[in-house]
Motif scaffolding. Structure first.
Motif, PDB file in Angstrom:
ATOM      1  N   LEU A 135       0.851  -1.191   0.000  1.00  0.00           N
ATOM      2  CA  LEU A 135       0.000   0.000   0.000  1.00  0.00           C
ATOM      3  C   LEU A 135       0.885   1.239   0.000  1.00  0.00           C
ATOM      4  O   LEU A 135       1.865   1.317   0.738  1.00  0.00           O
ATOM      5  N   LYS A 136       0.519   2.236  -0.812  1.00  0.00           N
ATOM      6  CA  LYS A 136       1.298   3.473  -0.902  1.00  0.00           C
ATOM      7  C   LYS A 136       0.523   4.608  -0.235  1.00  0.00           C
ATOM      8  O   LYS A 136      -0.630   4.865  -0.579  1.00  0.00           O
ATOM      9  N   VAL A 137       1.198   5.279   0.697  1.00  0.00           N
ATOM     10  CA  VAL A 137       0.549   6.299   1.518  1.00  0.00           C
ATOM     11  C   VAL A 137       1.362   7.585   1.476  1.00  0.00           C
ATOM     12  O   VAL A 137       2.578   7.564   1.691  1.00  0.00           O
ATOM     13  N   LEU A 138       0.693   8.707   1.195  1.00  0.00           N
ATOM     14  CA  LEU A 138       1.291  10.031   1.313  1.00  0.00           C
ATOM     15  C   LEU A 138       0.833  10.636   2.630  1.00  0.00           C
ATOM     16  O   LEU A 138      -0.363  10.845   2.845  1.00  0.00           O
ATOM     17  N   ASP A 139       1.779  10.908   3.503  1.00  0.00           N
ATOM     18  CA  ASP A 139       1.483  11.340   4.870  1.00  0.00           C
ATOM     19  C   ASP A 139       1.812  12.820   5.022  1.00  0.00           C
ATOM     20  O   ASP A 139       2.975  13.203   5.136  1.00  0.00           O
ATOM     21  N   LEU A 140       0.777  13.655   5.039  1.00  0.00           N
ATOM     22  CA  LEU A 140       0.938  15.081   5.273  1.00  0.00           C
ATOM     23  C   LEU A 140       0.664  15.446   6.726  1.00  0.00           C
ATOM     24  O   LEU A 140       0.618  16.627   7.082  1.00  0.00           O
ATOM     25  N   GLY A 141       0.452  14.448   7.561  1.00  0.00           N
ATOM     26  CA  GLY A 141       0.067  14.682   8.947  1.00  0.00           C
ATOM     27  C   GLY A 141       1.188  15.284   9.773  1.00  0.00           C
ATOM     28  O   GLY A 141       2.373  15.049   9.521  1.00  0.00           O
ATOM     29  N   VAL A 142       0.797  16.056  10.794  1.00  0.00           N
ATOM     30  CA  VAL A 142       1.766  16.702  11.681  1.00  0.00           C
ATOM     31  C   VAL A 142       1.357  16.510  13.135  1.00  0.00           C
ATOM     32  O   VAL A 142       0.238  16.118  13.441  1.00  0.00           O
TER      33      VAL A 142
END
Length: 781
Positions: A380-387
């Motif tokens: 699975l490919k995930v883009l994590d913009l979380g902070v």
């Protein structure tokens, strides 16, 4: 609405959970699973029991089973045979019934997910012990951080520990269902309520807030925090407000709002430590706030970009226009027909609230096997913009299950949890909260950076965010645009107050969410109205991250069948209110007083040793009788009303007994007698506490840029098929920029160099060797 979407439609779960973990499957019912709750015939339940039952089991189907009747046993057997999962706990009447032992059922039905829940897990020296919310707070280390320095530790309000453990259980169940859909094979999971509470409430060895400056919790003071420490609560003209000045830009807004006072004009005040150390800053802010109302201060804070919230009590919070506009609560009925209101689901999918009680027909779910057995999200490919915490936790939960999680970072807006003593931006907190991720430095404010991100989206499965609502749209990257690039993309938007409503655009941190939902006003000593004691607690961040991931896992199960992804939105404030569901219903209906103790003694009591404490809960007549056997001066026949009237005398007798014993001795003696008790563990105590040690709850990890090894969580839950989380170290900012660009997009080194020169890609920018020498030099000082 016609044909509402429910991603868990078609999944049947048999719920044989009678204890405090019952809310776990309510979250799954909200997402569309057919949860069939098994109960025995009951009569004469109290109003309190009915309220708890309604809040925990809203949206489930009830099936009454009399185990003495052969027909009912056969019916139960057929139900289990046709279900996808069976969740059972040691408190339920099903537990121990011949033919219905969890391990036996797992062997009989190897294609089913079977989850056996208990207070302390199976096969360890604490397995026969009993837990309550108070005991869980004591044993997870949460109690040691709650209260005010120099005073007794303070039990948090409500039932936060068991509520958070229930969410962790839901996460574990959905993980097992994903793996089952991939392989056609079930699993037997041994779930410990203690482990779940430790993981999902405020984990001592997990990621912590920016205010700790990256220091691990076990290195902080062993006493409770001093009064007013962090996130100060300040009087105003009509009550109190709380401020959360963390980032330098937030301080600059406060400075402008106050009229640029010369006393605080030094650039040093942009540093959090300088503000904490100033003896005059908070008095100056207090004087500035004194003649302004809460509404005026909230309006000013919005203008100047200062994180602030009025301090509301529970009734004010529930009645707030924001929650009414968002329909946070919905009408419900007790089984006797009494009308109440209950939380109306905690997730939104594509703008539609996932409310309980809506089911739709669907075909069985199937998925492709994962590339790495035991890691169901590998591939699975995930883009994590979380902070910060909730953002970091969302990505970490997916990465621990094998997903390729790429943390998108920018030097202009660094993640607050990157704060540390060194230039590398790595601390034990960051290492724990971002393990198994990679980092890509990318400037999303530039057109070229945005174009790169859009190319990444075309390759991605999931995008994680926790910005203020509207932030992605302001970047030109709203869900409609992203869906146009990748029709089956899953987007998570976690925020403090949800995507709509009057408070949607408020700055939100956990302390402000707690203030606005009435939790902070409950979290204080009864004899001291200004003893607010939640200052170092990180809630609901960790559990909020898990709630969002429930939506992700549910959509992954549904995506192969439906061909579509979805936009998952969660509100941290609504999670806090949902955790108080039965108490809010009790207060509104007037049926019972949710704060009234059910029996005595109940609370935290001193034992032998300096600042050593034991949490004890006498729940009922049986527990009272057991306590009287240990303390002969107590009267077994004393009526409950008399016990309540003579509470102080009874607890004084208990304290005499306790002060002859250490907290550990008292806990062990009480637990062996069948009375729930737990010593107050500090964070440093957790790895050696028997239940954790024997279950392998923690493991030692290393990071190439940290001088010492550190503890972290070793398992999601004890499972026969789930692999332990991988051990890839947390990334430096931009450490994998070139690697990700090449692997995901096929971009070569020449183009990457050009993008880096133009400020589009931000590769690793620090001299690692120099930074490590500086770090080692400080460690020798």
């Amino acid at each position: 609405m016609a044909n509402p979407r429910r991603p868990l439609a078609g999944i049947v779960i048999v719920d044989a959970v009678a204890g405090p973990l019952a809310p776990a499957t309510r979250y799954l019912a909200e997402l569309g699973a057919d949860v069939v709750r098994i109960e025995t015939p009951k009569t004469g339940r109290s109003a309190r029991e009915q309220l708890k039952d309604a809040a925990a089991n809203n949206g489930k189907t009830l099936q009454v089973i009399d185990y003495a009747q052969p027909r009912d046993r056969e019916k139960l057997g057929r139900l289990i045979e046709s279900a996808d999962a069976l969740i059972m706990d040691a408190h339920h009447a099903l537990s121990g019934q011949p033919g219905f032992i969890a391990a036996d059922l797992s062997r009989r039905y190897p294609q089913k997910l079977v989850v056996a829940c208990s207070d302390f897990g199976q096969g360890n020296s604490c397995s026969k012990w009993q837990a309550t919310d108070a005991v869980l707070h004591a044993l997870t280390g949460e109690l040691s951080r709650s209260g005010i320095a120099g005073q007794a530790p303070l039990l948090p309000p409500g039932e936060l520990a068991v509520q958070c453990s229930a969410v962790q259980l839901a996460y574990v169940v959905l993980t097992g269902l994903v793996q089952r859909a991939q392989t056609g094979t079930g699993d037997l999971i041994d779930y410990s309520m203690l482990d779940g509470a430790m993981q999902a409430l405020d984990p001592g060895y997990g990621i912590s807030g920016s205010a700790t400056m990256g220091k691990p919790a076990h290195l902080l003071s062993t006493d409770r925090p001093p009064r007013g420490f962090l996130y100060p609560i300040i009087r105003c003209a009509d009550g109190h407000v709380r401020i959360c000045l963390l980032a330098a830009r937030q301080w600059r807004g406060m400075f402008e709002w106050m009229g640029r006072p010369e006393e605080f004009a030094s650039p040093e005040f942009e540093k959090m430590n300088a503000r904490f150390k100033s003896p005059t800053l908070i008095p100056a802010i207090s004087a500035f706030f004194a003649d302004k109302t809460g509404d005026e201060l909230e309006a000013g804070a919005k203008t100047y970009g200062v994180p602030l919230s009025a301090l509301l009590d529970g009734s004010e919070a529930v009645a707030a226009k924001h929650f009414k506009d968002r329909q946070t609560f919905a009408p419900a009925k007790l089984r006797d027909g009494t009308e109440i209101s209950l939380p109306n689901g905690v997730l939104e999918l594509d703008g539609q609230r996932m409310a309980a009680g809506i089911q739709v027909a669907a075909e069985p779910v199937s998925m492709s096997p994962p590339p790495v057995p035991g890691l169901p999200l590998s591939g699975l490919k995930v883009l994590d913009l979380g902070v910060i915490v909730v953002g970091g936790e969302q990505g970490r939960l997916l990465a621990d299950l094998g997903a390729d999680v790429v943390k998108i970072e920018s030097r202009a807006f660094p993640d607050g949890t990157r704060q540390s003593d060194g230039a590398l931006g790595i601390s034990t907190s960051f290492a724990a909260g971002h393990r198994n991720k990679r980092s890509l430095g990318l400037n999303l404010r530039s057109d070229e950076g945005k174009a790169i991100f859009e190319r990444l989206v075309a390759k991605a499965d999931v995008i994680l965010t926790n910005f203020k609502p509207g932030t992605m749209e302001s970047l030109g990257l709203g869900y409609d645009h992203l869906q146009g690039i990748k029709p089956d993309i899953i987007l998570v938007e976690s925020s403090a107050f949800g995507p709509t409503g009057p408070w949607a655009k408020r700055m939100g941190y956990g302390p402000l969410v707690r203030a606005a939902t009435g939790l902070t006003t409950q979290w204080r000593y009864r004899d001291d109205p200004e003893s607010y004691s939640d200052s170092v607690t990180i809630y609901p961040d960790h559990v909020g991250g898990r709630i969002s991931i429930l939506g992700v896992l549910a959509l992954l199960l549904d995506r192969k069948r439906s061909g579509t992804g979805g936009r998952i939105c969660s509100s941290q404030a609504e999670i806090v209110l949902a955790h108080q569901g039965w108490q809010i219903a009790a207060a509104q209906s007037g049926l019972v007083d949710p704060l009234e103790p059910q029996d005595v003694p109940w609370g935290v009591f001193p034992t032998a040793g300096e600042d050593e404490w034991c949490a004890i809960t006498v729940r009922d007549e049986a527990d009272w009788s057991k306590l009287c056997q240990l303390l002969p001066k107590l009267d077994t026949g004393m009526a409950r009303s008399d016990r309540l009237a003579h509470r102080k005398a009874i607890e004084a007798e208990l304290i005499v007994w306790l002060q002859k014993r250490t907290a550990t001795q008292a806990m062990e003696t009480l637990q062996q007698a069948g009375i729930p008790a737990g010593r107050m563990n500090r964070i440093a105590d957790l790895p050696e506490f028997a239940a954790y040690r024997e279950r392998g709850t923690f493991r030692m990890e290393t990071h190439p840029h940290l001088p010492d090894a550190f503890f972290s969580e070793a398992v999601i839950a004890k499972s026969e098929r789930l692999a332990p989380p991988p051990t890839r170290p947390a990334p430096l900012a931009g450490e994998h920029s070139a690697e990700v660009m090449e692997e995901w997009l096929g971009i070569g080194s020449t183009e990457i160099d050009t993008l880096a020169q133009n400020g589009v890609i931000e590769p690793l920018s620090v001299d690692i060797e120099t930074a490590i020498r500086e770090l080692k030099g400080r460690s020798h000082e």
